[in-house]
Design a protein around this motif. Structure first.
Motif, PDB file in Angstrom:
ATOM      1  N   TYR A   1       7.688  -9.919  -0.019  1.00 42.74           N
ATOM      2  CA  TYR A   1       8.126  -8.619  -0.512  1.00 42.74           C
ATOM      3  C   TYR A   1       9.279  -8.118   0.346  1.00 42.74           C
ATOM      4  O   TYR A   1       9.419  -8.522   1.502  1.00 42.74           O
ATOM      5  CB  TYR A   1       6.979  -7.613  -0.455  1.00 42.74           C
ATOM      6  CG  TYR A   1       6.061  -7.654  -1.658  1.00 42.74           C
ATOM      7  CD1 TYR A   1       6.235  -6.765  -2.715  1.00 42.74           C
ATOM      8  CD2 TYR A   1       5.025  -8.566  -1.729  1.00 42.74           C
ATOM      9  CE1 TYR A   1       5.393  -6.795  -3.814  1.00 42.74           C
ATOM     10  CE2 TYR A   1       4.177  -8.603  -2.830  1.00 42.74           C
ATOM     11  CZ  TYR A   1       4.367  -7.709  -3.870  1.00 42.74           C
ATOM     12  OH  TYR A   1       3.536  -7.743  -4.959  1.00 42.74           O
ATOM     13  N   PRO A   2      10.099  -7.212  -0.196  1.00 42.22           N
ATOM     14  CA  PRO A   2      11.153  -6.601   0.615  1.00 42.22           C
ATOM     15  C   PRO A   2      10.541  -5.869   1.808  1.00 42.22           C
ATOM     16  O   PRO A   2       9.364  -5.495   1.779  1.00 42.22           O
ATOM     17  CB  PRO A   2      11.825  -5.622  -0.356  1.00 42.22           C
ATOM     18  CG  PRO A   2      11.500  -6.146  -1.714  1.00 42.22           C
ATOM     19  CD  PRO A   2      10.154  -6.768  -1.598  1.00 42.22           C
ATOM     20  N   PRO A   3      11.307  -5.640   2.870  1.00 42.80           N
ATOM     21  CA  PRO A   3      10.769  -4.953   4.053  1.00 42.80           C
ATOM     22  C   PRO A   3      10.373  -3.517   3.724  1.00 42.80           C
ATOM     23  O   PRO A   3      10.801  -2.948   2.725  1.00 42.80           O
ATOM     24  CB  PRO A   3      11.941  -4.992   5.037  1.00 42.80           C
ATOM     25  CG  PRO A   3      13.149  -5.112   4.177  1.00 42.80           C
ATOM     26  CD  PRO A   3      12.741  -5.960   3.019  1.00 42.80           C
ATOM     27  N   GLY A   4       9.556  -2.952   4.608  1.00 40.37           N
ATOM     28  CA  GLY A   4       9.126  -1.575   4.419  1.00 40.37           C
ATOM     29  C   GLY A   4       8.196  -1.161   5.537  1.00 40.37           C
ATOM     30  O   GLY A   4       7.823  -1.975   6.381  1.00 40.37           O
ATOM     31  N   PRO A   5       7.815   0.111   5.576  1.00 43.57           N
ATOM     32  CA  PRO A   5       6.912   0.587   6.636  1.00 43.57           C
ATOM     33  C   PRO A   5       5.551  -0.102   6.555  1.00 43.57           C
ATOM     34  O   PRO A   5       5.042  -0.358   5.469  1.00 43.57           O
ATOM     35  CB  PRO A   5       6.801   2.090   6.355  1.00 43.57           C
ATOM     36  CG  PRO A   5       7.162   2.243   4.918  1.00 43.57           C
ATOM     37  CD  PRO A   5       8.171   1.178   4.629  1.00 43.57           C
ATOM     38  N   ALA A   6       4.973  -0.396   7.726  1.00 43.22           N
ATOM     39  CA  ALA A   6       3.697  -1.112   7.775  1.00 43.22           C
ATOM     40  C   ALA A   6       2.560  -0.279   7.205  1.00 43.22           C
ATOM     41  O   ALA A   6       1.685  -0.788   6.516  1.00 43.22           O
ATOM     42  CB  ALA A   6       3.385  -1.507   9.218  1.00 43.22           C
ATOM     43  N   GLY A   7       2.537   1.001   7.483  1.00 39.16           N
ATOM     44  CA  GLY A   7       1.482   1.854   6.971  1.00 39.16           C
ATOM     45  C   GLY A   7       0.181   1.703   7.737  1.00 39.16           C
ATOM     46  O   GLY A   7       0.128   1.136   8.835  1.00 39.16           O
ATOM     47  N   ILE A   8      -0.892   2.171   7.145  1.00 39.69           N
ATOM     48  CA  ILE A   8      -2.220   2.177   7.760  1.00 39.69           C
ATOM     49  C   ILE A   8      -3.125   1.245   6.965  1.00 39.69           C
ATOM     50  O   ILE A   8      -3.069   1.226   5.731  1.00 39.69           O
ATOM     51  CB  ILE A   8      -2.803   3.601   7.748  1.00 39.69           C
ATOM     52  CG1 ILE A   8      -1.844   4.575   8.445  1.00 39.69           C
ATOM     53  CG2 ILE A   8      -4.175   3.646   8.412  1.00 39.69           C
ATOM     54  CD1 ILE A   8      -2.224   6.022   8.299  1.00 39.69           C
ATOM     55  N   PRO A   9      -3.961   0.452   7.626  1.00 37.37           N
ATOM     56  CA  PRO A   9      -4.874  -0.424   6.889  1.00 37.37           C
ATOM     57  C   PRO A   9      -5.680   0.355   5.851  1.00 37.37           C
ATOM     58  O   PRO A   9      -6.143   1.460   6.111  1.00 37.37           O
ATOM     59  CB  PRO A   9      -5.785  -1.000   7.989  1.00 37.37           C
ATOM     60  CG  PRO A   9      -4.947  -0.946   9.223  1.00 37.37           C
ATOM     61  CD  PRO A   9      -4.112   0.284   9.089  1.00 37.37           C
ATOM     62  N   VAL A  10      -5.827  -0.258   4.673  1.00 34.79           N
ATOM     63  CA  VAL A  10      -6.561   0.298   3.537  1.00 34.79           C
ATOM     64  C   VAL A  10      -5.786   1.443   2.872  1.00 34.79           C
ATOM     65  O   VAL A  10      -5.577   1.449   1.663  1.00 34.79           O
ATOM     66  CB  VAL A  10      -7.981   0.793   3.926  1.00 34.79           C
ATOM     67  CG1 VAL A  10      -8.695   1.371   2.711  1.00 34.79           C
ATOM     68  CG2 VAL A  10      -8.796  -0.336   4.516  1.00 34.79           C
ATOM     69  N   ILE A  11      -5.322   2.416   3.646  1.00 36.06           N
ATOM     70  CA  ILE A  11      -4.628   3.585   3.080  1.00 36.06           C
ATOM     71  C   ILE A  11      -3.225   3.217   2.605  1.00 36.06           C
ATOM     72  O   ILE A  11      -2.784   3.625   1.541  1.00 36.06           O
ATOM     73  CB  ILE A  11      -4.556   4.721   4.119  1.00 36.06           C
ATOM     74  CG1 ILE A  11      -5.972   5.195   4.445  1.00 36.06           C
ATOM     75  CG2 ILE A  11      -3.713   5.882   3.596  1.00 36.06           C
ATOM     76  CD1 ILE A  11      -6.039   6.231   5.530  1.00 36.06           C
ATOM     77  N   GLY A  12      -2.499   2.429   3.410  1.00 39.31           N
ATOM     78  CA  GLY A  12      -1.143   2.054   3.037  1.00 39.31           C
ATOM     79  C   GLY A  12      -0.100   2.970   3.644  1.00 39.31           C
ATOM     80  O   GLY A  12      -0.343   3.652   4.644  1.00 39.31           O
ATOM     81  N   SER A  13       1.080   3.012   3.010  1.00 39.82           N
ATOM     82  CA  SER A  13       2.201   3.789   3.561  1.00 39.82           C
ATOM     83  C   SER A  13       2.798   4.769   2.555  1.00 39.82           C
ATOM     84  O   SER A  13       3.881   5.304   2.774  1.00 39.82           O
ATOM     85  CB  SER A  13       3.305   2.838   4.040  1.00 39.82           C
ATOM     86  OG  SER A  13       3.706   1.957   2.989  1.00 39.82           O
TER      87      SER A  13
END
Length: 213
Positions: A28-40
């Motif tokens: 996938y294109p790059p992007g913020p890692a986010g939080i496990p399960v919740i996302g970004s």
């Protein structure tokens, strides 16, 4: 015992998140890692029009945001969006698989709106247009239905404006669109104040809202 199960689940979630973030196996294109399960998604919502350009400066005009289990690719910029929608429309014509839609309709019953692009979608689309032309699409018949609905739209908007309060006009236009379809399908229209009609619109809108992300 319960403690060990919880630790195992958390470790599995964390491992999956690390694999996705560090190795990006699906490219996938790059992007913020986010939080496990919740996302970004929270990094862009709710003010998408302000936050997306900032994310585009950091990650580029094509970047990925995770919304729970789902990955969403965002495009920022007129030329890029035009290329995807018009110049390469067939490459990006498919719909994203939706779990709720599958549960409601069943496997293989995606219809036209949610069906992936391909021979089946093309055949369904031809059948749909053939049926709609029979009912007056592209002819004066359907145009007359739309024109006949306009006075009811104006009347309803005038009622809402007379209260001197802010209101959401989308409900009026939702009712108008469904009334045109109802007339073509059943030969009958409904009052905007009809409780069953309003409940039908509410259920329809609620269904599509719950499918988002």
């Amino acid at each position: 015992m319960i403690f060990e199960i919880v630790i195992t689940i958390l470790a599995a979630v964390l491992l999956h998140w690390l694999i996705v973030v560090l190795f990006n196996p699906w490219r996938y294109p790059p992007g913020p890692a986010g939080i496990p399960v919740i996302g970004s998604l929270h990094l862009a919502a709710p003010d998408f029009h302000r936050k997306l350009p900032k994310l585009a400066k950091k990650y580029g005009p094509i970047f990925t945001i995770t919304a729970g289990y789902r990955r969403v690719v965002f495009l920022v910029g007129y030329d890029l969006i035009k290329e995807v929608i018009t110049d390469r429309a067939k490459d990006f014509a498919s719909r994203c698989p939706n779990m709720i839609g599958r549960l409601v309709r069943g496997d293989g019953l995606d219809g036209i709106a949610a069906s992936p692009y391909g021979p089946k979608w093309t055949a369904n689309r031809k059948f749909f247009y053939s049926a709609m032309r029979t009912m007056g699409l592209g002819k004066q018949g359907i145009e007359k239905c739309v024109i006949d609905e306009i006075p009811y739209i104006v009347e309803e908007l005038e009622k809402l404006c007379s209260n001197d309060e802010l209101f959401e006009p989308s409900s009026v236009f939702d009712s108008a669109v469904l009334n045109v379809l109802a007339y073509l399908t059943f030969g009958n229209r409904y009052s905007y104040q009809d409780e069953k009609f309003k409940e039908l619109i509410h259920i329809n809108n609620d269904f599509f809202q719950k499918q988002n992300f």
